[in-house]
Design a protein around this motif. Structure first.
Motif, PDB file in Angstrom:
ATOM      1  N   ALA A 273       0.833  -1.198   0.000  1.00 38.89           N
ATOM      2  CA  ALA A 273       0.000   0.000   0.000  1.00 38.89           C
ATOM      3  C   ALA A 273       0.868   1.249   0.000  1.00 38.89           C
ATOM      4  O   ALA A 273       0.555   2.242  -0.667  1.00 38.89           O
ATOM      5  CB  ALA A 273      -0.925  -0.007   1.217  1.00 38.89           C
ATOM      6  N   HIS A 274       1.969   1.207   0.749  1.00 41.43           N
ATOM      7  CA  HIS A 274       2.899   2.343   0.745  1.00 41.43           C
ATOM      8  C   HIS A 274       3.452   2.557  -0.656  1.00 41.43           C
ATOM      9  O   HIS A 274       3.481   3.676  -1.173  1.00 41.43           O
ATOM     10  CB  HIS A 274       4.041   2.103   1.723  1.00 41.43           C
ATOM     11  CG  HIS A 274       5.126   3.129   1.627  1.00 41.43           C
ATOM     12  ND1 HIS A 274       6.248   2.952   0.829  1.00 41.43           N
ATOM     13  CD2 HIS A 274       5.266   4.359   2.191  1.00 41.43           C
ATOM     14  CE1 HIS A 274       7.019   4.017   0.928  1.00 41.43           C
ATOM     15  NE2 HIS A 274       6.447   4.877   1.738  1.00 41.43           N
ATOM     16  N   ALA A 275       3.868   1.468  -1.279  1.00 45.83           N
ATOM     17  CA  ALA A 275       4.421   1.570  -2.630  1.00 45.83           C
ATOM     18  C   ALA A 275       3.377   2.077  -3.617  1.00 45.83           C
ATOM     19  O   ALA A 275       3.654   2.955  -4.436  1.00 45.83           O
ATOM     20  CB  ALA A 275       4.941   0.203  -3.075  1.00 45.83           C
ATOM     21  N   TYR A 276       2.179   1.556  -3.515  1.00 48.93           N
ATOM     22  CA  TYR A 276       1.110   1.941  -4.436  1.00 48.93           C
ATOM     23  C   TYR A 276       0.667   3.372  -4.191  1.00 48.93           C
ATOM     24  O   TYR A 276       0.451   4.145  -5.125  1.00 48.93           O
ATOM     25  CB  TYR A 276      -0.070   0.987  -4.256  1.00 48.93           C
ATOM     26  CG  TYR A 276      -1.095   1.061  -5.354  1.00 48.93           C
ATOM     27  CD1 TYR A 276      -0.786   0.654  -6.653  1.00 48.93           C
ATOM     28  CD2 TYR A 276      -2.379   1.519  -5.100  1.00 48.93           C
ATOM     29  CE1 TYR A 276      -1.726   0.704  -7.664  1.00 48.93           C
ATOM     30  CE2 TYR A 276      -3.332   1.574  -6.107  1.00 48.93           C
ATOM     31  CZ  TYR A 276      -2.997   1.165  -7.389  1.00 48.93           C
ATOM     32  OH  TYR A 276      -3.931   1.220  -8.397  1.00 48.93           O
ATOM     33  N   GLY A 277       0.559   3.726  -2.930  1.00 44.09           N
ATOM     34  CA  GLY A 277       0.101   5.064  -2.594  1.00 44.09           C
ATOM     35  C   GLY A 277       1.074   6.149  -2.967  1.00 44.09           C
ATOM     36  O   GLY A 277       0.696   7.291  -3.235  1.00 44.09           O
ATOM     37  N   THR A 278       2.374   5.812  -3.003  1.00 44.07           N
ATOM     38  CA  THR A 278       3.401   6.799  -3.350  1.00 44.07           C
ATOM     39  C   THR A 278       3.895   6.636  -4.780  1.00 44.07           C
ATOM     40  O   THR A 278       4.895   7.226  -5.172  1.00 44.07           O
ATOM     41  CB  THR A 278       4.599   6.673  -2.389  1.00 44.07           C
ATOM     42  OG1 THR A 278       5.099   5.329  -2.425  1.00 44.07           O
ATOM     43  CG2 THR A 278       4.204   7.017  -0.975  1.00 44.07           C
ATOM     44  N   LEU A 279       3.182   5.784  -5.541  1.00 45.07           N
ATOM     45  CA  LEU A 279       3.557   5.536  -6.941  1.00 45.07           C
ATOM     46  C   LEU A 279       4.977   4.998  -7.070  1.00 45.07           C
ATOM     47  O   LEU A 279       5.673   5.252  -8.046  1.00 45.07           O
ATOM     48  CB  LEU A 279       3.408   6.815  -7.783  1.00 45.07           C
ATOM     49  CG  LEU A 279       2.006   7.382  -7.895  1.00 45.07           C
ATOM     50  CD1 LEU A 279       2.033   8.706  -8.659  1.00 45.07           C
ATOM     51  CD2 LEU A 279       1.089   6.402  -8.615  1.00 45.07           C
ATOM     52  N   THR A 280       5.403   4.245  -6.058  1.00 48.96           N
ATOM     53  CA  THR A 280       6.752   3.685  -6.079  1.00 48.96           C
ATOM     54  C   THR A 280       6.841   2.566  -7.105  1.00 48.96           C
ATOM     55  O   THR A 280       5.957   1.741  -7.214  1.00 48.96           O
ATOM     56  CB  THR A 280       7.110   3.104  -4.693  1.00 48.96           C
ATOM     57  OG1 THR A 280       7.008   4.158  -3.746  1.00 48.96           O
ATOM     58  CG2 THR A 280       8.508   2.544  -4.670  1.00 48.96           C
ATOM     59  N   THR A 281       7.950   2.534  -7.829  1.00 53.59           N
ATOM     60  CA  THR A 281       8.230   1.432  -8.749  1.00 53.59           C
ATOM     61  C   THR A 281       9.625   0.914  -8.462  1.00 53.59           C
ATOM     62  O   THR A 281      10.290   1.358  -7.534  1.00 53.59           O
ATOM     63  CB  THR A 281       8.173   1.901 -10.219  1.00 53.59           C
ATOM     64  OG1 THR A 281       9.254   2.810 -10.452  1.00 53.59           O
ATOM     65  CG2 THR A 281       6.855   2.595 -10.523  1.00 53.59           C
ATOM     66  N   SER A 282      10.097  -0.029  -9.265  1.00 54.65           N
ATOM     67  CA  SER A 282      11.427  -0.604  -9.056  1.00 54.65           C
ATOM     68  C   SER A 282      12.531   0.427  -9.256  1.00 54.65           C
ATOM     69  O   SER A 282      13.678   0.175  -8.930  1.00 54.65           O
ATOM     70  CB  SER A 282      11.641  -1.784 -10.011  1.00 54.65           C
ATOM     71  OG  SER A 282      11.507  -1.355 -11.352  1.00 54.65           O
ATOM     72  N   THR A 283      12.216   1.591  -9.791  1.00 53.53           N
ATOM     73  CA  THR A 283      13.233   2.633  -9.981  1.00 53.53           C
ATOM     74  C   THR A 283      13.131   3.719  -8.920  1.00 53.53           C
ATOM     75  O   THR A 283      13.656   4.810  -9.078  1.00 53.53           O
ATOM     76  CB  THR A 283      13.080   3.281 -11.378  1.00 53.53           C
ATOM     77  OG1 THR A 283      11.759   3.826 -11.494  1.00 53.53           O
ATOM     78  CG2 THR A 283      13.276   2.253 -12.476  1.00 53.53           C
ATOM     79  N   GLY A 284      12.428   3.405  -7.824  1.00 49.45           N
ATOM     80  CA  GLY A 284      12.246   4.393  -6.761  1.00 49.45           C
ATOM     81  C   GLY A 284      13.563   4.807  -6.137  1.00 49.45           C
ATOM     82  O   GLY A 284      14.583   4.141  -6.261  1.00 49.45           O
ATOM     83  N   GLY A 285      13.541   5.918  -5.402  1.00 51.71           N
ATOM     84  CA  GLY A 285      14.765   6.460  -4.822  1.00 51.71           C
ATOM     85  C   GLY A 285      15.109   5.914  -3.463  1.00 51.71           C
ATOM     86  O   GLY A 285      15.985   6.455  -2.794  1.00 51.71           O
ATOM     87  N   PHE A 286      14.448   4.871  -3.015  1.00 52.36           N
ATOM     88  CA  PHE A 286      14.756   4.267  -1.725  1.00 52.36           C
ATOM     89  C   PHE A 286      14.615   2.761  -1.834  1.00 52.36           C
ATOM     90  O   PHE A 286      14.180   2.218  -2.848  1.00 52.36           O
ATOM     91  CB  PHE A 286      13.832   4.810  -0.634  1.00 52.36           C
ATOM     92  CG  PHE A 286      12.363   4.624  -0.924  1.00 52.36           C
ATOM     93  CD1 PHE A 286      11.755   3.392  -0.750  1.00 52.36           C
ATOM     94  CD2 PHE A 286      11.584   5.686  -1.382  1.00 52.36           C
ATOM     95  CE1 PHE A 286      10.414   3.211  -1.022  1.00 52.36           C
ATOM     96  CE2 PHE A 286      10.232   5.512  -1.645  1.00 52.36           C
ATOM     97  CZ  PHE A 286       9.651   4.268  -1.476  1.00 52.36           C
ATOM     98  N   VAL A 287      14.988   2.074  -0.767  1.00 46.98           N
ATOM     99  CA  VAL A 287      14.943   0.616  -0.733  1.00 46.98           C
ATOM    100  C   VAL A 287      14.187   0.189   0.519  1.00 46.98           C
ATOM    101  O   VAL A 287      14.405   0.738   1.600  1.00 46.98           O
ATOM    102  CB  VAL A 287      16.381   0.034  -0.688  1.00 46.98           C
ATOM    103  CG1 VAL A 287      16.343  -1.480  -0.638  1.00 46.98           C
ATOM    104  CG2 VAL A 287      17.201   0.519  -1.879  1.00 46.98           C
ATOM    105  N   TYR A 288      13.307  -0.773   0.404  1.00 52.95           N
ATOM    106  CA  TYR A 288      12.653  -1.329   1.583  1.00 52.95           C
ATOM    107  C   TYR A 288      13.674  -2.153   2.358  1.00 52.95           C
ATOM    108  O   TYR A 288      14.390  -2.976   1.774  1.00 52.95           O
ATOM    109  CB  TYR A 288      11.442  -2.177   1.196  1.00 52.95           C
ATOM    110  CG  TYR A 288      10.283  -1.342   0.700  1.00 52.95           C
ATOM    111  CD1 TYR A 288       9.449  -0.692   1.605  1.00 52.95           C
ATOM    112  CD2 TYR A 288      10.050  -1.162  -0.658  1.00 52.95           C
ATOM    113  CE1 TYR A 288       8.396   0.109   1.163  1.00 52.95           C
ATOM    114  CE2 TYR A 288       9.006  -0.371  -1.114  1.00 52.95           C
ATOM    115  CZ  TYR A 288       8.189   0.260  -0.195  1.00 52.95           C
ATOM    116  OH  TYR A 288       7.163   1.068  -0.642  1.00 52.95           O
TER     117      TYR A 288
END
Length: 307
Positions: A67-82
């Motif tokens: 949900a965090h990823a979806y809500g922030t439009l995060t993709t595999s090219t995001g600027g952070f790492v889980y």
């Protein structure tokens, strides 16, 4: 009675903008949340209530990350790492008594306002080799995740993750090298202790905690995952003192793994125990609550060994 507005027919997870595009204004969203038709997972992200109700506690924790990823439009090219326990969940590692905060690893520390109350940011340096992609999300590797968790959590929590990571194939040499380079770091003692005492044979968090308790109470050390034969065939015991024919079985797997065994599984388990009892074996059965009644646990084991 006010009729509730219908949810979108397609999908189960929506951002606020998607709900608005489907014709649901702020009032309609509030009504759906109040009725349970929608569940607000975090700011700007909602899940279909019927789906959320069906999910186990462990699956819900993973759902919050997505949900965090979806809500922030995060993709595999995001600027952070889980990272940390969030990465542990995405790797499928056992976790015990851990909150649902989302942990992110950054190159540069962001502002607290940007993160939000349900997020924890970390900046311990990492290399590209310590990042992989799982289900489109950038996640720290199994080894880096295990090390990070051990530096942050208690010893028993760390040992559970370390046991499970080794069982999933984590490279001990990589984690030992990381520990060697972290002298003086907060949590390093937990990391070193977990590395020294880990056992890949543990099949559940409960088994890890049982082994840790036996060691801490200075009880005679049993063998783990012992195979024995009876008239009913081969059986594997969680722990056994073979010379005493005493077996210790952890019965908390059902509660921990969020599933219920079938009647056939229970029947076969009791059939196995009956056959081994006929061969002279004595069983000590342990549940989650027994792990926190330490002196009672100790007395039960000693009584069994002295019988």
């Amino acid at each position: 009675m006010t009729q509730l507005p219908p949810l979108p027919a397609a999908g189960n997870l929506w951002r606020t903008g998607q709900l608005r595009a489907a014709g649901l204004n702020s009032r309609a969203v509030r009504q759906l949340v109040s009725s349970g038709g929608l569940v607000r997972l975090r700011y700007g992200c909602y899940i279909r209530g019927a789906l959320w109700e069906k999910q186990s506690a462990s699956l819900r924790s993973v759902q919050l990350i997505h949900a965090h990823a979806y809500g922030t439009l995060t993709t595999s090219t995001g600027g952070f790492v889980y990272s940390h326990t969030s990465a542990a969940r995405l790797h499928g590692l056992f976790l015990w008594d851990v909150d649902d905060l989302i942990h992110l690893l950054f190159r540069v520390r962001p502002s607290c306002e940007r993160l939000g109350k349900d997020i924890r940011g970390h900046t311990r340096p990492y290399s590209d080799a310590e990042v992989i992609t799982r289900a489109t999300l950038r996640v720290t590797t199994l080894e880096r995740t295990t090390v990070d968790c051990a530096l942050m959590l208690s010893y028993r929590q760390s040992l559970i993750i370390m046991d499970n990571a080794l069982r999933l194939g984590a490279d001990t040499s990589l984690m030992q090298a990381a520990a060697d380079g972290l002298a003086g770091q907060r949590g390093i003692r937990n990391l070193r202790a977990a590395l020294a005492n880990a056992d890949a044979s543990a099949e559940s968090a409960g088994e890890t905690l049982t082994r840790e308790l036996i060691t801490r109470l200075q009880l005679p050390k049993p063998e783990a995952q012992v195979e024995v034969r009876s008239r009913a065939g081969w059986h594997r015991l969680d722990f056994a003192w073979k010379d005493k024919k005493v077996a210790l079985e952890f019965d908390g797997k059902v509660k921990y793994f969020d599933y219920k065994p079938t009647a056939e599984v229970l029947f076969q388990e009791r059939r196995r125990e009956k056959a081994l009892t006929e061969d002279g074996w004595f069983f000590v059965r342990v549940e989650w609550k027994d792990l926190f009644r330490e002196q009672e646990f100790k007395q039960r084991v000693l009584t069994a060994l002295r019988r």
